[in-house]
Enzyme design. Structure first.
Site, PDB file in Angstrom:
ATOM      1  CB  CYS A 106      40.574  78.466  56.918  1.00 26.23           C
ATOM      2  SG  CYS A 106      40.138  80.217  56.905  1.00 26.23           S
ATOM      3  CD  GLU A 154      36.757  72.245  58.261  1.00 27.61           C
ATOM      4  OE1 GLU A 154      36.340  73.379  57.973  1.00 27.61           O
ATOM      5  OE2 GLU A 154      36.100  71.421  58.924  1.00 27.61           O
ATOM      6  CG  HIS A 168      36.048  78.030  57.213  1.00 27.71           C
ATOM      7  ND1 HIS A 168      37.282  77.982  57.814  1.00 27.71           N
ATOM      8  CD2 HIS A 168      35.725  76.730  56.935  1.00 27.71           C
ATOM      9  CE1 HIS A 168      37.686  76.725  57.908  1.00 27.71           C
ATOM     10  NE2 HIS A 168      36.755  75.952  57.381  1.00 27.71           N
TER      11      HIS A 168
END
Length: 474
Positions: free
Chosen positions: A386, A447, A435
């Site tokens: 990420c 993402e 994240h």
């Protein structure tokens, strides 16, 4: 934008390397672009739907048969109801007949009693008349000198005596006639008594027969009621079976409707997925084309990556030497800069997730984590995690980011997450440590989600999201 401190040959080489990496990413991404559709709904097979349809057909046949049986039972029950009604009225008739017969028997008994009394009276009259006659006859012949009727009738001369004798004969004949009349009356009363007795016997027999008919009628009513109750019980059982079968039929129909609805929902989802994928592929292809053609972005990214120790380099090897000076933040139209960042991120759609993977110039091999990532072989896959995807996207506008979402959360300007805009970074977990994703607008984000997945466009997940978005391009 020119890369300061680099010869034309070196700049050309960096552009070629970055461009080659970008085109590899484009080729890898296009066949496996993931859309932002929700997870697929259940998709029942044709066999499941057919089996459900068969259950409906079977239930329809069962319900139809039971409906016919219930109708037959109801018809029979109505017939039994009518039969019970008739038999109840038959009891009423028998009771009326019994009452009539009993009244006739009572009347016959009264007639017998009356004739008995009349017969007794007639006998007494006959007995009295016979006694009077016998007494008269005896007196006439045994006591002629007394002051009786014989003395009265006797005379001094023969003529007188003859006249008196004739009168005596007349009187005797009259008494005998009266006695015979009484006797005939006695016989008549005896005949009437005999007839009355016969009538009473007939009336008693009729009453007994009427009573028997009443008992038979009441027994018939009891039997008819028992048959009626049995039929009512049978009908109730059939109604219960019919209702149960109807429930099964309704459930089977609901199952068919549900399965068909699931199939329809799945087909609608699949159409949406295909449309989303087609749109995403088109967007990815367009973004990749723009990113590949954006030499300035490639140059800025190459400059940021030059001379930096690779994120995956965990040993003490010396840092690669670079003669380039770090660039300042690029100046330009904010909207164009944001689109450059988004184009670079979108150009990586479909690239495999690799924990620890990704740098300024594109996807890289991941690193060992000793756990989940290793189980997916991330250390041997070329891709992004990420924060690596964010690092790559913003390198194109000259913004250098650390390869850790928790540090990225503390860069740039923070804005309330409810006021997020296209190009902002969104974070999850304490301090953004879990994240990070790039917001695209319209409730969507791009993402690199987790091991086993690929770079994709998703709906923003509000659960656990940090209260601030980070804006790097003010």
């Amino acid at each position: 934008m020119r890369v300061p401190g680099a010869s034309p040959t070196r700049r050309r080489r960096m552009h070629e390397v970055a461009g080659g990496l970008l085109m590899c990413a484009i080729v890898a991404a296009l066949p496996t672009v993931a859309g932002a559709v929700p997870p697929p709904p259940p998709n029942p097979s044709d066999g499941d739907i057919a089996a459900a349809g068969d259950r409906v057909d079977n239930s329809v046949a069962e319900v139809g048969g039971l409906i016919n049986e219930v109708a037959t039972a109801e018809q029979q029950l109505r017939q039994l109801d009518a039969d019970v009604a008739i038999k109840r009225e038959a009891v009423n008739k028998a009771l009326v007949d019994l009452q009539t017969a009993r009244e006739a028997a009572d009347a016959a008994a009264d007639a017998v009693a009356a004739t008995q009394r009349d017969l007794a009276d007639a006998g007494a009259n006959v007995d009295r008349a016979r006694a009077d006659f016998d007494r008269f006859a005896v007196e006439a012949y045994t006591s002629p000198a007394t002051g009786s009727m014989t003395t009265y009738l006797s005379g001094a001369t023969p003529d007188v005596a003859l006249s008196r004798s004739q009168l005596l004969s007349v009187i005797s004949s009259s008494q005998r006639s009266a006695l015979e009349s009484l006797h005939r009356a006695q016989i008549d009363r005896a005949n009437k008594d005999s007839a009355a007795r016969e009538a009473k016997q007939a009336a008693d027999a009729a009453a007994a027969e009427a009573d028997a008919r009443r008992a038979d009628a009441e027994s018939a009513v009891s039997a008819a009621r028992a048959a009626q109750d049995a039929q009512a019980t049978r009908r109730a059982g059939l109604v219960t079976q019919r209702d149960t079968a109807q429930h099964r039929l309704d459930f089977a129909r609901q199952q068919v409707a549900g399965l068909q609805g699931q199939r329809d929902a799945y087909l609608a989802w699949d159409r949406e997925r295909r449309a989303e994928e087609a749109a995403a592929q088109a967007a990815a292809a367009a973004a990749a084309a723009r990113a590949a053609a954006d030499g300035d972005a490639l140059g800025r990214a190459a400059q940021l990556g030059a001379g930096r120790r690779p994120h995956t380099q965990l040993d003490n090897s010396p840092t690669p030497h670079s003669s380039m000076n770090p660039p300042g933040r690029p100046v330009g139209d904010r909207g164009e800069l944001i689109e450059t960042v988004i184009d670079r991120a979108m150009s990586q759609l479909g690239v495999i997730y690799s924990w620890g993977g990704g740098d300024e110039n594109g996807p890289t091999k991941g690193i060992h984590d000793g756990g989940v990532a290793d189980s997916f072989g991330d250390f041997d896959k070329v891709g992004f995690d990420c924060s690596g995807l964010m690092l790559y996207a913003f390198a194109g506008v000259g913004i250098s980011l650390p390869h850790y979402s928790g540090y990225q959360y503390h860069m740039g300007a923070r804005v309330p997450v409810a006021e997020r805009e296209r190009g902002d970074m969104l974070f999850w977990g304490p301090g953004g440590s879990q994240h990070v994703a790039l917001y695209l607008g319209g409730g969507r984000m791009i993402e690199a989600p987790e091991s086993g997945e690929v770079v994709r466009v998703s709906a923003v997940r509000e659960g656990g999201i940090m209260p601030y978005a980070v804006r790097l391009i003010p």
